[in-house]
Motif scaffolding. Structure first.
Motif, PDB file in Angstrom:
ATOM      1  N   THR A 117       0.639  -1.258  -0.101  1.00 20.98           N
ATOM      2  CA  THR A 117       0.115   0.064   0.079  1.00 20.98           C
ATOM      3  C   THR A 117       0.924   1.250   0.091  1.00 20.98           C
ATOM      4  OG1 THR A 117      -0.032  -0.085   2.323  1.00 20.98           O
ATOM      5  CG2 THR A 117      -1.881  -1.135   1.292  1.00 20.98           C
ATOM      6  N   ALA A 118       2.027   1.321   0.240  1.00 21.13           N
ATOM      7  CA  ALA A 118       3.038   2.402   0.031  1.00 21.13           C
ATOM      8  C   ALA A 118       3.478   2.705  -1.229  1.00 21.13           C
ATOM      9  CB  ALA A 118       4.436   1.837   1.175  1.00 21.13           C
ATOM     10  N   LEU A 119       3.253   2.057  -2.139  1.00 25.94           N
ATOM     11  CA  LEU A 119       3.450   2.329  -3.501  1.00 25.94           C
ATOM     12  C   LEU A 119       2.499   3.123  -4.194  1.00 25.94           C
ATOM     13  CD1 LEU A 119       3.981  -1.565  -5.023  1.00 25.94           C
ATOM     14  CD2 LEU A 119       5.709   0.179  -4.294  1.00 25.94           C
ATOM     15  N   SER A 120       2.938   3.769  -5.261  1.00 27.38           N
ATOM     16  CA  SER A 120       2.173   4.987  -5.926  1.00 27.38           C
ATOM     17  C   SER A 120       1.096   4.156  -6.690  1.00 27.38           C
ATOM     18  CB  SER A 120       2.794   5.575  -7.219  1.00 27.38           C
ATOM     19  OG  SER A 120       2.994   4.761  -8.138  1.00 27.38           O
ATOM     20  N   GLY A 121       0.055   4.816  -7.075  1.00 27.13           N
ATOM     21  CA  GLY A 121      -1.229   4.125  -7.601  1.00 27.13           C
ATOM     22  C   GLY A 121      -0.923   3.494  -8.792  1.00 27.13           C
ATOM     23  N   GLY A 122      -0.167   3.974  -9.553  1.00 29.07           N
ATOM     24  CA  GLY A 122       0.058   3.034 -10.847  1.00 29.07           C
ATOM     25  C   GLY A 122       0.909   1.878 -10.548  1.00 29.07           C
ATOM     26  N   GLN A 123       1.902   1.916  -9.599  1.00 27.83           N
ATOM     27  CA  GLN A 123       2.726   0.745  -9.127  1.00 27.83           C
ATOM     28  C   GLN A 123       1.733  -0.353  -8.459  1.00 27.83           C
ATOM     29  OE1 GLN A 123       5.480   2.927  -6.914  1.00 27.83           O
ATOM     30  NE2 GLN A 123       7.157   2.282  -8.135  1.00 27.83           N
TER      31      GLN A 123
ATOM     32  N   ALA B 136      -8.090   5.499 -12.355  1.00 31.07           N
ATOM     33  CA  ALA B 136      -7.861   6.092 -11.011  1.00 31.07           C
ATOM     34  C   ALA B 136      -6.425   6.536 -11.413  1.00 31.07           C
ATOM     35  CB  ALA B 136      -8.123   5.429  -9.741  1.00 31.07           C
ATOM     36  N   LEU B 137      -5.783   6.393 -12.426  1.00 28.46           N
ATOM     37  CA  LEU B 137      -4.420   6.561 -12.649  1.00 28.46           C
ATOM     38  C   LEU B 137      -3.992   7.736 -13.388  1.00 28.46           C
ATOM     39  CD1 LEU B 137      -3.229   3.131 -13.604  1.00 28.46           C
ATOM     40  CD2 LEU B 137      -3.499   4.152 -11.169  1.00 28.46           C
ATOM     41  N   ASP B 138      -3.041   8.212 -13.271  1.00 28.63           N
ATOM     42  CA  ASP B 138      -2.634   9.655 -14.070  1.00 28.63           C
ATOM     43  C   ASP B 138      -1.876   9.125 -15.524  1.00 28.63           C
ATOM     44  OD1 ASP B 138       0.573   9.106 -14.408  1.00 28.63           O
ATOM     45  OD2 ASP B 138       0.232   9.102 -12.063  1.00 28.63           O
ATOM     46  N   PRO B 139      -1.906  10.262 -16.600  1.00 29.10           N
ATOM     47  CA  PRO B 139      -1.542   9.604 -18.085  1.00 29.10           C
ATOM     48  C   PRO B 139      -0.175   8.720 -17.989  1.00 29.10           C
ATOM     49  CG  PRO B 139      -2.206  11.845 -17.920  1.00 29.10           C
ATOM     50  CD  PRO B 139      -2.000  11.245 -16.573  1.00 29.10           C
TER      51      PRO B 139
END
Length: 276
Positions: free
Chosen positions: A171-177, A202-205
């Motif tokens: 859960t400490a990873l970024s959203g994409g990770q 829910a992710l950035d480009p």
């Protein structure tokens, strides 16, 4: 329909033409005359679709059209909803997945699911991947688990980013990770099909681009079905597209055909933005 054929969507879809001309075997999954009910309400009406390992299949359509409901029917996730009922036939390698003798736990290992919002377990990165192989009896010894964890993270394009912190929480990873970790977790139990329910919403480009690259790399190794609200994404990543509207499968075929020369007026209207 020249307004579609010359559009950026059509140009993106046509880039995948070389992927469409490969030889295909039998469908990995076959759905025939499938209805899904919530109580008395029919959410899906008589859908026929084939899913091939060789192609990524995209489900598109307006919100509430039934595409996610049908996706969940492909690994019996709707079983968790008391009012849900599925009729018709859905086969995996010719076996009816709704037959009374079907082991649903094993089915969901064979047909994995990646959800809209990344949902890593509150465990370490290592344990997120190792959990499935442990409970399914795929590996017991630590060296075998180590190998599965590394292989799964490599296939998900995440190994180089996390190999030195496998004991950190997922859960400490970024959203994409996190989303790629969830894909690696699905891969770890050696599935045959991976279902993705709006995995990039829910992710950035930048993270979205990485997930799309990953989908392309996994194509051919697993049958992949992706629900997406983005027609641009469907055009980029898929070779087959199914357009749903009001619980009906309006049109299903080659992605390039759907986006350049659709057979149905409703498909053309949706793609050109007249509704949706």
């Amino acid at each position: 329909m020249a307004d579609i054929a010359d559009s950026p969507l059509a140009n993106q879809a046509n880039k995948s033409l070389e992927h469409e001309n490969v030889e295909t075997g039998e469908p990995k999954m076959r759905a025939r005359d499938v209805d899904v009910y919530y109580g008395q309400k029919k959410a899906i009406d008589s859908v026929d679709i084939d899913v091939y390992t060789e192609f990524v299949t995209a489900f598109i359509g307006p919100s509430g059209c039934g595409k996610s409901t049908f996706l969940r029917a492909l690994n019996r996730m709707n079983d968790t909803i008391p009012s849900a009922r599925v009729t018709g036939k859905i086969e995996l390698d010719g076996e009816d997945i709704y037959a009374s003798g079907m082991d649903v736990v094993q089915l969901r290992a064979r047909v994995g699911m990646v959800f809209q919002k990344p949902n890593p377990f509150p465990k370490s990165i290592y344990d997120n991947i190792a959990y499935g192989p442990k409970i399914h009896g795929l590996a017991d010894a630590k060296p075998d688990l180590d190998n599965i964890v590394e292989k799964s993270l490599r296939r998900a394009g995440l190994w180089d980013e996390v190999k030195d912190r496998l004991s950190d929480s997922g859960t400490a990873l970024s959203g994409g990770q996190q989303q790629r970790l969830c894909i690696a977790r699905a891969i770890a139990v050696d599935p045959e099909v991976i279902l993705m329910d709006e995995p990039c919403s829910a992710l950035d480009p930048i993270a979205t681009a990485k997930i799309e690259e990953l989908i392309d790399e996994l194509r051919g190794r697993y049958g992949i079905v992706i629900v997406t609200h983005s027609m641009q994404q469907a055009a980029r990543v898929s070779q087959r597209t199914a357009f749903f509207h009001l619980g009906n499968l309006v049109e299903y075929g080659h992605t390039s055909d759907i986006f350049t020369n659709p057979a149905e007026q409703r498909t053309q209207d949706y793609i050109t933005g007249r509704y949706g």
